[in-house]
Design an enzyme around this catalytic site. Structure first.
Site, short mmCIF file in Angstrom:
data_model
loop_
_atom_site.label_atom_id
_atom_site.label_comp_id
_atom_site.label_asym_id
_atom_site.label_seq_id
_atom_site.Cartn_x
_atom_site.Cartn_y
_atom_site.Cartn_z
N LEU A 121 0.84 -1.21 0.00
CA LEU A 121 0.00 0.00 0.00
C LEU A 121 0.87 1.25 0.00
CD1 LEU A 121 -2.63 -1.20 2.63
CD2 LEU A 121 -2.86 -1.21 0.15
N SER A 124 5.81 3.31 2.40
CA SER A 124 7.13 3.97 2.32
C SER A 124 7.02 5.31 1.60
CB SER A 124 8.16 3.07 1.66
OG SER A 124 7.66 2.58 0.46
N ALA A 126 4.28 7.01 1.36
CA ALA A 126 3.43 7.87 2.20
C ALA A 126 4.24 8.51 3.33
CB ALA A 126 2.27 7.05 2.77
N ASP A 168 3.60 5.29 -6.98
CA ASP A 168 3.25 5.40 -5.56
C ASP A 168 3.16 6.86 -5.12
OD1 ASP A 168 3.65 2.72 -5.78
OD2 ASP A 168 5.56 2.68 -4.71
C1 GLA Z 1 5.58 -0.80 -6.48
C2 GLA Z 1 6.52 0.26 -7.02
C3 GLA Z 1 5.80 1.13 -8.05
C4 GLA Z 1 5.14 0.27 -9.13
C5 GLA Z 1 4.34 -0.86 -8.52
C6 GLA Z 1 3.84 -1.86 -9.53
O1 GLA Z 1 4.55 -0.24 -5.77
O2 GLA Z 1 7.02 1.05 -5.98
O3 GLA Z 1 6.69 2.06 -8.61
O4 GLA Z 1 6.09 -0.21 -10.03
O5 GLA Z 1 5.08 -1.58 -7.56
O6 GLA Z 1 2.97 -1.27 -10.41
#
Ligand code: GLA
Length: 394
Positions: A121, A124, A126, A168
């Site tokens: 989720l 890190s 966040a 993210d």
């Molecule tokens: C993790 C990575 C993102 C992305 C997703 C998969 O969350 O940190 O950058 O690549 O996996 O979509």
């Protein structure tokens, strides 16, 4: 937040109390394409990492976590090196990231806490965003949301060493309540798409497998490299000018080139590229379905994305695949997939909230039985879409 503020007062005798609410994120469509410059979608959840802090004029950072032992303490003039696996890396990285462009005189005394389990989720991203916002605040630094995405991303790629993209950070920072955040990871242009008329509220079920491993200890970086090789090979086979392997991305390949030459790619490189190009189509189709309020089609695309992640991108683990398969076939679930990278952590489902009880019952009847090792850690949560990271009035 109230509890955290009381703790801050008790621990630091703080009078000037400030806070950041930095939400966890999920990625409904657009798995593993951000690091290839692709188009991704994300939403922020109504569950967050909360940071309550007070400025420290002595230049020290002192952070206590409610979820991890020990306190992180250092002076801004001497930011310590990364320690693999330490939760303190994110505040150190945040300070270093800003210090590349700004002079930081003031530190923070803070207490940080999160509710949902770690894994999948993007806690890190966040927490990093929360630290960056707090440091900007106490040092009177004004930066745009897009810059915040970049400062936060720098921490993961340059300080921690993950080769990830900006999914993210974009979802965590740019999201807005009830909207689908769509980011073009090549141009950094983004949109917030409204959902079309729907018959009922929508929610997401978040099923935690009980497995939390930091992404850097999974196959994540290897897959990113495989995508780069795949792109480089497609450049070569189709007689395009060869890029530097490090810079080579699948986004630079036209889908028609992939169609024409994919049969010449060796097995796994073909599968990685197949995932990328099919996922890009799913994202585009998904945006249209979202705008129409067509949850059924959107959910179907999520299921297909999940299948492609398992079979073409070859991520996931038996526990997450159990959750994915169970959610996919549960009444009231429009579609399911891994919440993020899919090596550990959570699976998500787009649901009709009227079916919450049934969904939980179905999960309870399958997962703990099939994976008893995790029966005490596994958990089913329900979340709504929320706003991205913001300062919170205490
Ligand atoms: C993790 C990575 C993102 C992305 C997703 C998969 O969350 O940190 O950058 O690549 O996996 O979509």
């Amino acid at each position: 937040m109230k509890d955290l503020s009381l703790k801050l007062v008790e621990k630091f005798k703080a009078t000037d109390i400030r806070a950041v609410r930095s939400p966890l994120r999920i990625c409904p469509l657009g798995a593993h394409v951000d690091h290839q410059g692709g188009l991704v979608t994300g939403v922020a959840l109504d569950s967050s990492i909360n940071l309550v802090y007070t400025p420290s004029t002595d230049g020290y950072i002192r952070i206590q976590s409610q979820d991890f032992p020990d306190e992180e303490m250092f002076h801004l003039d001497h930011v310590p090196e990364v320690i693999p696996g330490s939760w303190g890396n994110y505040i150190k990285g945040a300070a270093l990231s800003l210090k590349r462009d700004y002079i930081l005189r003031n530190g923070i005394n803070g207490i940080v806490s999160g509710k949902l389990p770690i894994g999948g989720l993007s806690s890190s991203a966040a927490v990093t965003t929360a630290y960056l916002m707090a440091l900007c605040d106490v040092n009177n630094i004004k930066i745009s949301k897009l810059d915040l995405v970049q400062y936060s991303h720098w921490v993961e790629t340059q300080y921690i060493g993950l080769k990830n993209g900006i999914l993210d950070q974009s979802a965590n920072i740019l999201s807005e309540n009830n909207k689908l955040m769509v980011m073009d990871c090549k141009s950094n242009e983004y949109k917030l798409e409204n959902i079309g008329a729907i018959e009922h509220d929508l929610e997401f079920v978040i099923v935690y497998s009980g497995i939390s491993t930091s992404l850097i200890r999974t196959d994540y970086n290897n897959r990113v490299d495989e995508c780069k090789v795949s792109s480089w090979l497609l450049h070569e086979i189709s007689s395009m000018t060869l890029p530097n392997l490090k810079e080579s991305k699948l986004r630079d390949i036209d889908p028609s080139v992939f169609e024409e030459y994919s049969h010449m790619l060796p097995g796994r490189f073909k599968r990685r590229a197949k995932h990328y190009f099919s996922e890009q189509k799913r994202v585009k189709d998904g945006i249209e379905a979202w705008k129409r309020g067509d949850l059924r089609s959107f959910g179907q695309l999520m299921n297909e994305s999940g299948d492609s992640s398992v079979h073409q991108y070859e991520c996931g683990c038996p526990e997450l695949i159990t959750i994915f398969d169970t959610l996919k076939n549960s009444a009231g679930v429009y579609g399911a997939r891994f919440s993020g990278a899919g090596y550990r952590g959570c699976c998500i489902g787009l649901i009709n909230p009227a079916f919450k009880k049934e969904i939980e019952k179905t999960m309870d009847s399958v997962y703990p039985v099939k994976h008893p090792k995790y029966k005490d850690l596994y958990k089913v949560h329900f979340c709504k879409i929320a706003d991205g990271a913001h300062y919170h009035k205490i």
